[in-house]
Design a protein around this motif. Structure first.
Motif, short mmCIF file in Angstrom:
data_model
loop_
_atom_site.label_atom_id
_atom_site.label_comp_id
_atom_site.label_asym_id
_atom_site.label_seq_id
_atom_site.Cartn_x
_atom_site.Cartn_y
_atom_site.Cartn_z
N TYR A 7 0.83 -1.20 0.00
CA TYR A 7 0.00 0.00 0.00
C TYR A 7 0.86 1.26 0.00
N SER A 8 1.88 1.26 0.84
CA SER A 8 2.77 2.41 0.92
C SER A 8 3.60 2.59 -0.34
N LEU A 9 4.09 1.48 -0.87
CA LEU A 9 4.89 1.54 -2.09
C LEU A 9 4.07 2.08 -3.26
N LEU A 10 2.82 1.64 -3.36
CA LEU A 10 1.94 2.09 -4.44
C LEU A 10 1.68 3.59 -4.35
N HIS A 11 1.35 4.07 -3.15
CA HIS A 11 1.06 5.49 -2.97
C HIS A 11 2.30 6.35 -3.19
N THR A 12 3.44 5.92 -2.66
CA THR A 12 4.66 6.72 -2.80
C THR A 12 5.11 6.80 -4.25
N ALA A 13 5.11 5.65 -4.93
CA ALA A 13 5.52 5.64 -6.33
C ALA A 13 4.59 6.49 -7.19
N ASN A 14 3.30 6.40 -6.92
CA ASN A 14 2.33 7.16 -7.71
C ASN A 14 2.44 8.66 -7.43
N THR A 15 2.61 9.03 -6.15
CA THR A 15 2.68 10.44 -5.79
C THR A 15 3.92 11.11 -6.38
N PHE A 16 5.05 10.45 -6.29
CA PHE A 16 6.29 11.06 -6.77
C PHE A 16 6.54 10.85 -8.26
N SER A 17 5.61 10.19 -8.92
CA SER A 17 5.68 10.14 -10.39
C SER A 17 4.92 11.30 -11.02
N LEU A 18 4.18 12.05 -10.20
CA LEU A 18 3.41 13.18 -10.72
C LEU A 18 4.33 14.37 -10.97
N PRO A 19 4.15 15.08 -12.08
CA PRO A 19 4.92 16.31 -12.30
C PRO A 19 4.46 17.41 -11.36
N PHE B 290 4.47 19.92 8.51
CA PHE B 290 5.82 19.81 9.08
C PHE B 290 6.50 18.49 8.71
N PHE B 291 5.78 17.63 7.97
CA PHE B 291 6.40 16.44 7.39
C PHE B 291 5.74 16.17 6.05
N CYS B 292 6.35 15.32 5.24
CA CYS B 292 5.86 15.07 3.89
C CYS B 292 4.60 14.21 3.95
N GLU B 293 3.55 14.70 3.31
CA GLU B 293 2.25 14.03 3.35
C GLU B 293 1.60 14.18 1.98
N ILE B 294 0.83 13.16 1.57
CA ILE B 294 0.28 13.11 0.22
C ILE B 294 -0.57 14.33 -0.14
N PRO B 295 -1.56 14.74 0.67
CA PRO B 295 -2.42 15.87 0.24
C PRO B 295 -1.63 17.14 -0.06
N HIS B 296 -0.59 17.41 0.69
CA HIS B 296 0.17 18.64 0.48
C HIS B 296 1.09 18.54 -0.73
N ILE B 297 1.54 17.32 -1.05
CA ILE B 297 2.32 17.15 -2.28
C ILE B 297 1.41 17.26 -3.49
N PHE C 263 -2.87 16.08 -13.72
CA PHE C 263 -2.20 14.82 -13.43
C PHE C 263 -2.55 14.25 -12.06
N TYR C 264 -3.02 15.06 -11.12
CA TYR C 264 -3.18 14.58 -9.75
C TYR C 264 -4.42 13.71 -9.55
N LEU C 265 -5.33 13.67 -10.54
CA LEU C 265 -6.56 12.90 -10.39
C LEU C 265 -6.29 11.41 -10.23
N ARG C 266 -5.18 10.92 -10.77
CA ARG C 266 -4.84 9.51 -10.64
C ARG C 266 -4.63 9.14 -9.18
N GLU C 267 -3.88 9.98 -8.44
CA GLU C 267 -3.64 9.72 -7.02
C GLU C 267 -4.91 9.93 -6.21
N VAL C 268 -5.74 10.90 -6.61
CA VAL C 268 -7.01 11.11 -5.91
C VAL C 268 -7.89 9.88 -6.02
#
Length: 310
Positions: free
Chosen positions: A153-165, A175-182, A190-195
């Protein structure tokens, strides 16, 4: 305007504007992290060394303590470093690693809490089948499934989030890295895929939540049918620590993510993020130790035994 290939670091949300408050936040986080390390470390040591605690409930509690240690060590040290040295930067790879491990440990904790709910359900509602349904092999398989599911689950979300331009700079409102803020930094098309992936995850998380609620409805119905008052109290207090931990975990997380936009503010978001990412790992061992006499005795024996050795 910039894209992700040109970003070498992100800027995190500072915990305070003045130097005095930054040092105060450093001391506060240091105290919370030390409390979490001590509490969860004692729980792990007590369960590992206490042979009379080698039961399914304490086996899963040991894994829960590991997730608490992992989650607080993922976010707090970097926040303490930034407060102490008056900086807000985190590298691109560091942000990806922090996001991966935070999702990994938090999702593993959620899966383990669901499994622990099943443990309470079987012990109270199906006590005659407890040894069959929750044997040592079944417990190992369920714990391994929780960790493996959290990893994927974590690998899928991280790979998908950081593949977005990323087209909107590198400033994160957390104060830490979190998906909604990225996602707020990504290009809108492009962000609709992660949503969509988050929506599927929310459905899965809701399923676990429904299972927990349904299990506790059955547990309370079974407890009310116990003829003796002492038996009812014992069964209820057995479930109380787990119910408190689940309530703290879900209420802080759900309110942080599902609160109305009208009441959102940077200061409130910061307080809520601390409540669901930092406070539960420090409080969980205290909640379990206060209500479980066996665990309390094992922790005390571990402490006194170490003191006598020295």
């Amino acid at each position: 305007m910039s894209n992700s290939s040109s970003i070498s670091h992100f800027l995190l949300l500072p915990l305070a504007d003045t130097r005095q408050l930054q040092l105060l936040h450093f001391c506060l986080f240091l105290g919370i992290s030390l409390a979490a390390l001590l509490g969860n470390g004692l729980v792990i040591g007590a369960v590992a060394c206490g042979h009379h605690l080698h039961s399914p409930m304490f086996f899963f509690l040991l894994h829960l303590a590991l997730t608490d240690l992992g989650s607080i060590l993922t976010t707090v040290p970097k926040a303490m470093h930034n407060s102490l040295w008056d900086t807000t930067t985190i590298s691109y790879t560091g942000c990806a690693a922090q996001l991966f491990f935070f999702i990994f440990f938090v999702s593993a904790e959620y899966f383990l809490l669901t499994i622990m709910c099943y443990d309470h359900y079987v012990s109270i509602c199906k006590p005659l089948h407890y040894g069959t349904l929750l044997g040592s092999r079944a417990c190992v398989h369920m714990a391994a499934a929780a960790w493996a599911s959290a990893f994927l689950y974590s690998l899928l979300h991280t790979a998908n989030t950081f593949s977005l331009p990323l087209c909107h700079g590198n400033v994160l409102g957390q104060f830490f890295c979190e998906i909604p803020h990225i996602l707020k930094l990504s290009c809108s098309k492009f962000y609709l895929r992660e949503v969509g992936l988050i929506a599927v995850s929310m459905c899965f998380a809701s399923g676990c939540c429904v299972f927990i609620v349904f299990s506790y409805v059955q547990i309370f119905r079974a407890v009310l049918r116990i003829p003796s008052e002492q038996g009812r109290h014992k069964a209820f207090y057995t479930c109380l620590p787990h119910l408190a931990v689940v309530s703290l975990f879900l209420s802080t997380g759900f309110f942080a993510y599902l609160k109305p936009p009208s009441i959102s503010s940077p200061s409130l978001d910061l307080v809520l993020s601390v409540l669901y990412s930092v406070v539960p790992p420090a409080l969980n061992p205290l909640i379990y130790s206060l209500r479980n006499q066996e665990l309390k005795a094992a922790v005390w024996s571990l402490i006194t035994g170490q003191i006598q050795k020295h």
